[in-house]
Write a protein that holds these residues in place. Structure first.
Motif, PDB file in Angstrom:
ATOM      1  N   ALA A 304       0.905  -1.379  -0.099  1.00  0.00           N
ATOM      2  CA  ALA A 304      -0.081   0.021  -0.129  1.00  0.00           C
ATOM      3  C   ALA A 304       1.085   1.251   0.132  1.00  0.00           C
ATOM      4  CB  ALA A 304      -0.875  -0.081   1.266  1.00  0.00           C
ATOM      5  N   TYR A 305       0.753   2.229  -1.056  1.00  0.00           N
ATOM      6  CA  TYR A 305       1.319   3.241  -1.191  1.00  0.00           C
ATOM      7  C   TYR A 305       0.657   4.315  -0.236  1.00  0.00           C
ATOM      8  CZ  TYR A 305       3.303   7.791  -2.866  1.00  0.00           C
ATOM      9  OH  TYR A 305       3.958   8.790  -3.078  1.00  0.00           O
ATOM     10  N   LYS A 306       1.062   4.925   0.656  1.00  0.00           N
ATOM     11  CA  LYS A 306       0.408   5.819   1.440  1.00  0.00           C
ATOM     12  C   LYS A 306       0.815   7.343   0.867  1.00  0.00           C
ATOM     13  CE  LYS A 306      -1.294   4.885   5.081  1.00  0.00           C
ATOM     14  NZ  LYS A 306      -2.646   4.588   5.469  1.00  0.00           N
ATOM     15  N   PHE A 307      -0.284   8.167   0.944  1.00  0.00           N
ATOM     16  CA  PHE A 307      -0.124   9.398   0.559  1.00  0.00           C
ATOM     17  C   PHE A 307       0.546  10.451   1.677  1.00  0.00           C
ATOM     18  CE2 PHE A 307      -2.033   8.874  -3.072  1.00  0.00           C
ATOM     19  CZ  PHE A 307      -3.297   8.871  -3.411  1.00  0.00           C
ATOM     20  N   ALA A 308       1.057  11.210   1.316  1.00  0.00           N
ATOM     21  CA  ALA A 308       1.685  12.099   2.045  1.00  0.00           C
ATOM     22  C   ALA A 308       0.950  12.711   3.047  1.00  0.00           C
ATOM     23  CB  ALA A 308       2.613  13.276   1.486  1.00  0.00           C
ATOM     24  N   ALA A 309       0.999  12.491   4.540  1.00  0.00           N
ATOM     25  CA  ALA A 309       0.102  13.336   5.495  1.00  0.00           C
ATOM     26  C   ALA A 309      -0.002  14.365   5.186  1.00  0.00           C
ATOM     27  CB  ALA A 309       0.834  12.727   6.747  1.00  0.00           C
ATOM     28  N   GLU A 310      -1.595  14.742   5.568  1.00  0.00           N
ATOM     29  CA  GLU A 310      -1.839  16.086   5.380  1.00  0.00           C
ATOM     30  C   GLU A 310      -1.313  16.964   6.702  1.00  0.00           C
ATOM     31  OE1 GLU A 310      -5.860  16.867   4.017  1.00  0.00           O
ATOM     32  OE2 GLU A 310      -5.996  14.654   3.694  1.00  0.00           O
ATOM     33  N   GLU A 311      -1.023  18.266   6.351  1.00  0.00           N
ATOM     34  CA  GLU A 311      -0.504  19.083   7.318  1.00  0.00           C
ATOM     35  C   GLU A 311      -1.267  20.317   7.547  1.00  0.00           C
ATOM     36  OE1 GLU A 311       4.233  17.689   6.517  1.00  0.00           O
ATOM     37  OE2 GLU A 311       3.624  19.910   6.832  1.00  0.00           O
ATOM     38  N   MET A 312      -1.258  20.875   8.930  1.00  0.00           N
ATOM     39  CA  MET A 312      -1.836  22.252   9.006  1.00  0.00           C
ATOM     40  C   MET A 312      -1.084  22.995  10.270  1.00  0.00           C
ATOM     41  SD  MET A 312      -4.445  23.971   8.242  1.00  0.00           S
ATOM     42  CE  MET A 312      -5.435  22.625   7.335  1.00  0.00           C
ATOM     43  N   THR A 313      -1.417  24.093  10.323  1.00  0.00           N
ATOM     44  CA  THR A 313      -0.692  25.039  11.656  1.00  0.00           C
ATOM     45  C   THR A 313      -1.681  25.417  12.650  1.00  0.00           C
ATOM     46  OG1 THR A 313      -0.798  27.007  10.285  1.00  0.00           O
ATOM     47  CG2 THR A 313       1.244  25.784  10.228  1.00  0.00           C
ATOM     48  N   THR A 314      -1.536  25.141  13.918  1.00  0.00           N
ATOM     49  CA  THR A 314      -2.374  25.566  14.856  1.00  0.00           C
ATOM     50  C   THR A 314      -1.683  25.987  15.996  1.00  0.00           C
ATOM     51  OG1 THR A 314      -4.449  25.153  16.058  1.00  0.00           O
ATOM     52  CG2 THR A 314      -2.854  23.467  15.664  1.00  0.00           C
ATOM     53  N   ARG A 315      -2.080  26.400  17.182  1.00  0.00           N
ATOM     54  CA  ARG A 315      -1.508  26.984  18.547  1.00  0.00           C
ATOM     55  C   ARG A 315      -1.662  26.121  19.629  1.00  0.00           C
ATOM     56  NH1 ARG A 315      -0.318  32.300  19.093  1.00  0.00           N
ATOM     57  NH2 ARG A 315      -1.565  32.844  17.524  1.00  0.00           N
ATOM     58  N   ILE A 316      -0.474  25.839  20.362  1.00  0.00           N
ATOM     59  CA  ILE A 316      -0.595  25.067  21.418  1.00  0.00           C
ATOM     60  C   ILE A 316      -1.266  25.798  22.637  1.00  0.00           C
ATOM     61  CG2 ILE A 316       0.672  23.863  23.290  1.00  0.00           C
ATOM     62  CD1 ILE A 316       2.721  22.856  21.059  1.00  0.00           C
ATOM     63  N   LEU A 317      -2.334  25.378  23.220  1.00  0.00           N
ATOM     64  CA  LEU A 317      -3.056  26.033  24.404  1.00  0.00           C
ATOM     65  C   LEU A 317      -2.474  25.717  25.805  1.00  0.00           C
ATOM     66  CD1 LEU A 317      -6.757  26.112  22.979  1.00  0.00           C
ATOM     67  CD2 LEU A 317      -4.798  27.993  22.816  1.00  0.00           C
ATOM     68  N   ASP A 318      -2.395  24.473  25.689  1.00  0.00           N
ATOM     69  CA  ASP A 318      -1.845  23.662  26.995  1.00  0.00           C
ATOM     70  C   ASP A 318      -1.129  22.552  26.665  1.00  0.00           C
ATOM     71  OD1 ASP A 318      -3.462  22.938  30.259  1.00  0.00           O
ATOM     72  OD2 ASP A 318      -1.481  23.510  29.772  1.00  0.00           O
ATOM     73  N   VAL A 319      -0.397  21.768  27.739  1.00  0.00           N
ATOM     74  CA  VAL A 319       0.141  20.548  27.844  1.00  0.00           C
ATOM     75  C   VAL A 319      -0.063  19.892  29.032  1.00  0.00           C
ATOM     76  CG1 VAL A 319       2.296  19.219  27.434  1.00  0.00           C
ATOM     77  CG2 VAL A 319       1.973  21.176  26.202  1.00  0.00           C
ATOM     78  N   THR A 320      -0.793  18.672  28.883  1.00  0.00           N
ATOM     79  CA  THR A 320      -0.901  17.783  30.036  1.00  0.00           C
ATOM     80  C   THR A 320      -0.016  16.260  29.907  1.00  0.00           C
ATOM     81  OG1 THR A 320      -3.008  17.010  28.847  1.00  0.00           O
ATOM     82  CG2 THR A 320      -3.218  18.803  30.687  1.00  0.00           C
TER      83      THR A 320
END
Length: 655
Positions: A304-320
């Motif tokens: 199976a040839y996997k298409f390149a993963a789709e990417e996007m930008t967003t902001r980190i609000l918090d980390v748990t």
């Protein structure tokens, strides 16, 4: 004309109209005309009290089901090895070419197909009728979803082929249907993939019918009384039997020629009315497929040839920080919601604190995220453009769940409080009850969390002390649900040894290793006493795994829990092991062609039950080749090497 004859005429007429509408996209009558004929059939069925199994009135959805029954597939449903680039595909072709040359096989040709992004379904037909539909499950056993799948109009309830067979395909929700559904839905669906999977796994077939699913069929996994020469013949067979087959069909003589076609599909896939997440490349000749065989996980003849993963930008609000089954802490980033690959993304993973530093992740940072068919996307790194204040992500010193001081092991943080840390206990229980472990149905992660929270359970053994009174006292627990849970718990007390070993959660011991350990030592007691030297002698068990196994059985806390399981009535079954002293001990068999007196699985079990082994390829070490009808290259190679060839009658006589 009798009523039954008229009903038969109407059923055939309506099914033909449905085939033209849903599969060929070539309507033969107006909706009003179809409805008129449909109403006549419904009225006749009420008068006669008879409903034919292929009547279109069976597609509206039946009564609410109480639960899913298990279905064992006639043949395994394999997953596919994956390629992330054309270079990976070329490397795969070079490997298969080398194997084919060694086996004396001709040059291969390759089919190129869409890799549909929905829910895999397995359809069983017998006597020309659809008798069962199931999910993929673990590839061997799935869930019976016959009533749900009957609501899919493009799946034929009756076909021309009268033999027994299984076909595989993908249940999907078309994007246009999803859009229309969401226009009036109380709760809009975000993703066509999840919409299809959720519909098929809905216990109310009427709700499944409301989603108007579709399906593409692409493989015959098992068939009696017919042999295909190649992929094209199989697809033609599916089409002739009125299955909905993809219109995208291309065949190439070399995988390097595939690159342009794959690139074009990837660039234009947003024009399709359904989701695809890659392309599937298969060797077309079936005798070549048979000769190449399978690894433990994948067919060697497809990728199976996997298409390149789709990417996007967003902001980190918090980390748990989440605590897993082994006590390892994993940072989880909470994001500004963003649409990605048809879903609203609110969380993403970071591997550990080193990963945070390496990717310059921080609270308030703009970051790239990638979703590659995973539920939770991955953060790739910080964007070079930042437009606000950033706050560093602090490395925790104490466990966020239980307050125990953390330990650092390499780049990872661990909570050592394995006995009383709730997330660890919950994760261990989720693993313990899973299908490939103790297989305790009806215990979801939320149910397990509630049990730990409300009933003060301290370890996995305590699940066997649960009572009906305890469960009924909890919110949302009624008699039927409680009865199902207690019944599943009781049923799980005699698991196969391999399942029990896997359920224990020994570090680095997966399903295959658990099975190898079970076959080698046969009983829990013998495995418990196994020495390091004995373990490393087992194929695929290295020093790290052997060390983990020995340490597990020398850990007093783990042994206390195991003893509690035994005290509660859990008794793992003795494994049959590798048979010795049988008639076929030390003998290797290769099966080829179509067997008529046995299935392949039955023949393999007979051979192994008498101490023999089976192999997928013929060599000088092969003792016997069991040849069925239309045997090909393996039979020729056996004769060239002077290997004994058995007919089914001769094999039966040997038994």
């Amino acid at each position: 004309m009798s009523r039954m004859e008229r009903m038969r005429e109407l059923i055939d007429q309506l099914n033909d109209y449905a085939y033209r509408y849903y599969v060929l996209d070539d309507p033969a009558v107006s909706d009003a005309e179809y409805d008129k004929i449909y109403d006549e059939l419904s009225a006749l069925e009420k008068k006669t009290g008879k409903i034919e199994p292929d009547s279109p009135t069976q597609r509206v959805g039946g009564k609410l089901l109480e639960g899913f029954q298990k279905h064992t597939h006639l043949a395994p449903l394999w997953s596919l090895d994956k390629a992330q680039s054309i270079g990976d595909v070329v490397a795969w072709q070079e490997r298969t070419n080398k194997q084919m040359k060694a086996l004396g096989l001709p040059d291969a040709s390759y089919s190129l197909e869409y890799k549909f992004d929905g829910l895999t379904i397995n359809l069983t037909y017998d006597g020309g009728y659809l008798i069962r539909a199931a999910t993929r499950g673990n590839g061997i056993v799935g869930e019976d979803v016959t009533e749900q799948v009957k609501t899919i109009q493009s799946i034929p309830l009756k076909i021309g082929f009268a033999g027994k067979m299984e076909v595989q395909g993908e249940a999907i929700m078309r994007l246009s249907v999803l859009k229309k559904y969401n226009e009036t839905a109380d709760e809009p669906l975000k993703n066509a993939r999840n919409a299809a999977a959720g519909a098929i796994r809905n216990l109310d077939p009427i709700q499944t019918a409301k989603r108007h699913l579709d399906a593409f069929i692409y493989n015959v996994g098992y068939i009696e009384g017919k042999v295909f020469q190649d992929h094209q013949e199989m697809i033609s067979f599916l089409r002739d039997n009125r299955f909905n087959v993809s219109t995208y069909e291309k065949v190439f003589s070399d995988v390097t020629d595939i690159e342009a076609a794959v690139d074009k599909v990837e660039r234009t896939r947003d024009r399709l009315d359904f989701l695809i997440d890659g392309m599937v490349i298969k060797i077309t000749d079936f005798k070549t497929r048979e000769a190449l065989g399978y690894t433990q996980k994948f067919p060697r003849w497809a990728i199976a040839y996997k298409f390149a993963a789709e990417e996007m930008t967003t902001r980190i609000l918090d980390v748990t920080w989440d605590v897993g089954r082994t006590g390892k802490l994993t940072p989880l980033a909470h994001l500004e919601p963003v649409e990605l690959a048809g879903a609203t993304i609110r969380r993403a993973t970071l591997n550990n604190y080193e990963d945070i530093m390496r990717k310059h992740a921080a609270i308030g940072a703009n970051v790239f995220i990638r979703r590659s068919n995973d539920v939770i996307p991955e953060i790739l790194g910080a964007s070079p453009v930042q437009d606000g204040e950033l706050a560093p992500i602090e490395k925790p010193v104490y466990c966020p769940a239980c307050g125990t001081e953390l330990e650092e092991v390499g780049p990872n943080l661990f909570c050592p409080n394995s006995l009383n840390c709730k997330p660890q206990l919950t994760s261990r229980m989720v693993h313990f009850v899973s299908r490939d472990a103790m297989d305790i149905e009806n215990l979801s992660e939320k149910t397990i969390e509630l049990i730990f929270e409300k009933l003060d359970i301290k370890d996995i053994a305590a699940i066997y002390t649960l009572t009906g009174e305890q469960l009924l006292a909890q919110e949302g627990f009624k008699e039927k649900r409680t009865e199902n849970i207690l019944s599943a718990i009781e049923k799980s007390k005699t698991p196969p040894l391999a399942n029990f070993i896997y359920a224990l959660g020994i570090s680095n011991v997966g399903k295959k290793t658990a099975k190898d350990l079970a076959r080698t030592f046969r009983t829990y007691e013998r495995l418990k006493e196994a020495k390091f030297e004995e373990l490393v002698e087992i194929r695929d068990v290295g020093e790290i795994v052997a060390k983990d196994v020995v340490e597990f059985f020398h850990n007093e806390n783990y042994m206390r829990v195991v003893q509690e399981l035994f005290d509660a009535g859990v008794q793992p079954q003795e494994d049959a092991g590798v048979v010795t002293g049988g008639k076929f001990e030390g003998k290797t068999f290769v099966l080829t062609g179509t067997l008529t007196q046995y299935t392949r699985k039955q023949a393999q079990e007979l051979i192994e039950g008498l101490g023999g082994k089976t192999s997928s390829s013929v060599s000088k070490k092969t003792d016997y080749v069991l040849a069925g009808e239309d045997a090909g290259s393996k039979l020729r190679k056996a004769r060239d090497l002077g290997v004994a060839v058995l007919s089914e009658d001769e094999f039966k006589e040997m038994l």
